[in-house]
Design a protein around this motif. Structure first.
Motif, PDB file in Angstrom:
ATOM      1  N   ASP A  15      69.708  45.316  12.397  1.00  0.00           N
ATOM      2  CA  ASP A  15      69.987  46.747  12.267  1.00  0.00           C
ATOM      3  C   ASP A  15      71.258  47.053  13.052  1.00  0.00           C
ATOM      4  O   ASP A  15      71.210  47.403  14.230  1.00  0.00           O
ATOM      5  CB  ASP A  15      68.805  47.564  12.799  1.00  0.00           C
ATOM      6  CG  ASP A  15      68.949  49.055  12.528  1.00  0.00           C
ATOM      7  OD1 ASP A  15      70.071  49.495  12.200  1.00  0.00           O
ATOM      8  OD2 ASP A  15      67.942  49.775  12.658  1.00  0.00           O
ATOM      9  N   THR A  59      73.596  38.716   8.259  1.00  0.00           N
ATOM     10  CA  THR A  59      74.258  40.002   8.475  1.00  0.00           C
ATOM     11  C   THR A  59      75.659  39.718   8.999  1.00  0.00           C
ATOM     12  O   THR A  59      75.823  38.885   9.897  1.00  0.00           O
ATOM     13  CB  THR A  59      73.489  40.878   9.476  1.00  0.00           C
ATOM     14  OG1 THR A  59      72.144  41.049   9.009  1.00  0.00           O
ATOM     15  CG2 THR A  59      74.136  42.241   9.627  1.00  0.00           C
ATOM     16  N   GLU A  61      71.651  50.552  14.597  1.00  0.00           N
ATOM     17  CA  GLU A  61      70.932  50.707  15.861  1.00  0.00           C
ATOM     18  C   GLU A  61      71.659  49.987  16.988  1.00  0.00           C
ATOM     19  O   GLU A  61      71.750  50.487  18.110  1.00  0.00           O
ATOM     20  CB  GLU A  61      69.507  50.145  15.719  1.00  0.00           C
ATOM     21  CG  GLU A  61      68.682  50.140  17.001  1.00  0.00           C
ATOM     22  CD  GLU A  61      68.304  51.525  17.471  1.00  0.00           C
ATOM     23  OE1 GLU A  61      67.996  51.678  18.670  1.00  0.00           O
ATOM     24  OE2 GLU A  61      68.323  52.467  16.656  1.00  0.00           O
ATOM     25  N   ARG A 111      75.671  42.268   4.140  1.00  0.00           N
ATOM     26  CA  ARG A 111      74.524  41.369   4.175  1.00  0.00           C
ATOM     27  C   ARG A 111      74.605  40.449   2.966  1.00  0.00           C
ATOM     28  O   ARG A 111      74.981  40.870   1.872  1.00  0.00           O
ATOM     29  CB  ARG A 111      73.221  42.162   4.154  1.00  0.00           C
ATOM     30  CG  ARG A 111      71.977  41.317   4.377  1.00  0.00           C
ATOM     31  CD  ARG A 111      70.775  42.198   4.661  1.00  0.00           C
ATOM     32  NE  ARG A 111      70.950  42.905   5.915  1.00  0.00           N
ATOM     33  CZ  ARG A 111      70.455  44.105   6.162  1.00  0.00           C
ATOM     34  NH1 ARG A 111      69.756  44.740   5.236  1.00  0.00           N
ATOM     35  NH2 ARG A 111      70.650  44.686   7.327  1.00  0.00           N
TER      36      ARG A 111
END
Length: 274
Positions: A145, A104, A148, A163
């Protein structure tokens, strides 16, 4: 072993203390009982009161009064932080044995004058397992994430999230060496092993020993991006350190829980808007 040998920050101790004894119970603790427990690990009353005040200001604790005593309860923000820490310690673990080759990436460009924003972003990214590959580009092994992790930051439009995988001629080991200080991560685990492998490391006070142990371990885990084990030395110290932590944590849990029941002054936490 003394507090001077470990020297965790008072806020780290406080978060761990509330995480162990308050998280999931919906109670508030009196400042007096917190002061008493922290004195056992060498933290002064002044430092405890100052830390409680700062954590209220940062939205991690909230005050409630009962008679002449002041109590402190967790805020929703603190609950989220502590649940994440508990997940990291007890479920995710310190060793990444199932990496699928995915990365990521987060790119950003913030004005130099935005020092606080840059600090907050980098702190969040570090906690999320990211390291700086180059200026304005941070990477983390695995699927993170990001929404988040960074969703409540006010400058979402300045972030770019991707990604992908590493392709030749780039090598995974070179990415890891560029983005992460592998030697420093290993050194923290070696230091943990050195401190807590000593006979009687937990000391005679189960409650104080438990607090120092958990805080020291979470400090190690917090700074560990869980790099893929297949690209690390076979004797990666996190493996032995994690086993040691679990063993000591189990050893002191019952006695610490009993002592906490004796000394902690708890009352039901009031609703946040009361």
């Amino acid at each position: 072993m003394t507090i001077l040998e470990i020297a965790p920050r008072p806020q780290s101790l406080m978060l761990n203390f509330f995480g162990i004894h308050v998280l999931g119970r919906d109670v508030a603790l009196s400042s007096g009982c917190v002061i008493e427990v922290f004195a056992r690990v060498g933290v002064t009353e002044e430092a405890v009161r100052s830390t409680l005040t700062r954590m209220v200001a940062r939205g991690l604790l909230r005050r409630q009064r009962r008679g002449r005593r002041m109590y402190f309860a967790l805020t929703p923000r603190a609950v989220a932080v502590l649940r994440d820490g508990r997940e990291r310690v007890w479920r995710t673990g310190a060793v990444n044995r199932d990496w699928d080759g995915q990365w990521t990436l987060v790119g950003f460009s913030l004005p130099e004058s935005w020092r606080r924003e840059r600090h907050d972003l980098r702190t969040r990214l570090t906690w999320g397992g990211f390291g700086p590959l180059q200026n304005g580009l941070w990477v983390a092994p695995g699927v993170v994430d990001v929404a988040e992790l960074l969703g409540d930051l006010a400058f979402q439009d300045r972030l770019r999230v991707f990604r992908g995988t590493v392709l030749a001629p780039t090598e995974v080991t070179r990415v890891l060496e560029s983005a992460f200080d592998i030697a420093a991560i290993a050194a923290r685990y070696h230091a943990f092993l050195d401190r807590w492998s000593r006979p009687g490391a937990l000391g005679s006070d189960a409650l104080g020993g438990q607090l120092l142990l958990h805080t020291d371990w979470l400090e190690c885990v917090r700074d560990d991006p869980r790099l893929p084990a297949e690209h690390l030395p076979a004797d990666w110290p996190a493996i032995r350190a994690e086993k040691l932590f679990h063993s000591l944590a189990r050893r002191c849990a019952a006695a610490a829980r009993a002592e906490a029941g004796r000394v902690l002054d708890c009352v039901p936490a009031l609703p946040a808007d009361s």
